[in-house]
Scaffold this active site. Structure first.
Site: not given
Length: 325
Positions: A16, A145, A174
């Site tokens: 966050g 990933y 993106n």
């Protein structure tokens, strides 16, 4: 955008303190999106190491969330991924399993996890959509990933099938904006361009060198727009199937066009050149947002790309000391 219910929601946002988390914090404090029945908690890596199960359990016991937006991940740009695929695979698998299973064990009602368009198959047809995530291996540059992120979708379906849980995911294109990572080795395209041009101008240079050919095409979403969409998903989207959060296909730009937008935002009058000795990565990964458009209020508008770049550059110039350099 309409709320989910009137009972209190305690929303824990992992990751966050990063780019998207900061944007969500800004959005939910605005007059348009503020809700009296929602309590939002934004935590970062300093609050807990989510790859550690005990720390994850302690975090959930402390805040007792009813809802989770799961942004936390080990992330990096193209070149960082290429050199550390095992690290990206292991750390993200650990983080994701800890967050989802602790959410399940503590009775969290809904989890919205964040995937990425880079997890889609390398060899595919375009535009990509939500049904194509698992239809072939991802690009070899970031397979660690990508497979870890794909497993979030697999886990969501398993929790739903076995336990009826509403664990779902979003797939942004993106992302860029204020509070981005501007580190020269770990940044993504837009912050990397901003950092490089700023450094060039600081030394009085008149040539802006862009890594690669400039030909790859990308859809870029402003972090504030993505935050608005993620809040909408949390409150309104109740389907285990992932949903792509992207600008329209017509908004796709080349890296060269993005570089020119950054140069314009800096009022740079010099020459832009391309270092073609550097790898380009995927030439395109156009995503369809037709599912999103079919569900969103028709009034939703994305921020103009050049405007978003200008706002990001202005933030960077005003916050260089606190920016992640």
């Amino acid at each position: 955008m309409s709320g989910e219910s009137n009972k209190e929601m305690i929303v824990l946002v992992t990751g966050g303190t990063g780019l998207v988390g900061r944007a969500i914090a800004q959005v939910i404090s605005s007059d348009d999106e503020k809700r009296p029945n929602e309590k939002w908690i934004f935590i970062g890596s300093k609050d807990a190491d989510l790859s550690d199960l005990e720390q994850t359990k302690q975090l959930f016991a402390k805040h007792k969330p009813t809802h989770v937006i799961h942004l936390a991940a080990k992330v990096g740009g193209l070149f960082h991924n290429m050199s550390s695929n095992l690290d990206f695979l292991r750390t993200n698998l650990q983080i994701n399993d800890n967050v989802l299973h602790t959410s399940f064990e503590t009775g969290v009602e809904k989890v919205v996890s964040c995937l990425s368009t880079c997890i889609f198959p390398d060899k595919t047809t375009y535009p990509i959509d939500e049904t194509m995530i698992h239809l072939g291996p991802p690009h070899k540059s970031n397979f660690g990933y990508s497979y870890a992120k794909r497993m979030l979708d697999v886990a969501n379906h398993a929790y739903h099938e076995q336990h009826g849980k509403m664990f779902t995911s979003v797939v942004p294109c993106n992302v860029f904006g204020p509070h981005d990572n501007f580190h020269p080795q770990h940044s993504h395209v837009i912050p990397g361009l901003i950092r490089r041009l700023h450094a060039t101008m600081q030394t009085g240079g008149d040539k802006f060198t862009v890594l690669g050919s400039g030909k790859p095409q990308r859809q870029f979403i402003y972090s504030i727009d993505l935050a608005r969409l993620m809040v909408w998903v949390l409150r309104n989207y109740n389907d285990v199937e992932p949903i792509i959060l992207s600008v329209d296909e017509s908004s796709e730009v080349t890296i060269a066009e993005a570089a020119r937008s950054v140069a314009s935002a800096f009022e740079f009058g010099g020459q832009i050149e391309f270092d073609t000795s550097v790898a380009d990565g995927q030439l395109r990964k156009t995503a369809s947002n037709s599912k999103l458009r079919s569900l969103l209020p028709s009034s939703f508008q994305f921020t103009d790309f050049d405007q978003a770049v200008r706002e990001t550059v202005e933030w960077f110039k005003a916050n260089q000391e606190s920016a992640r350099l």
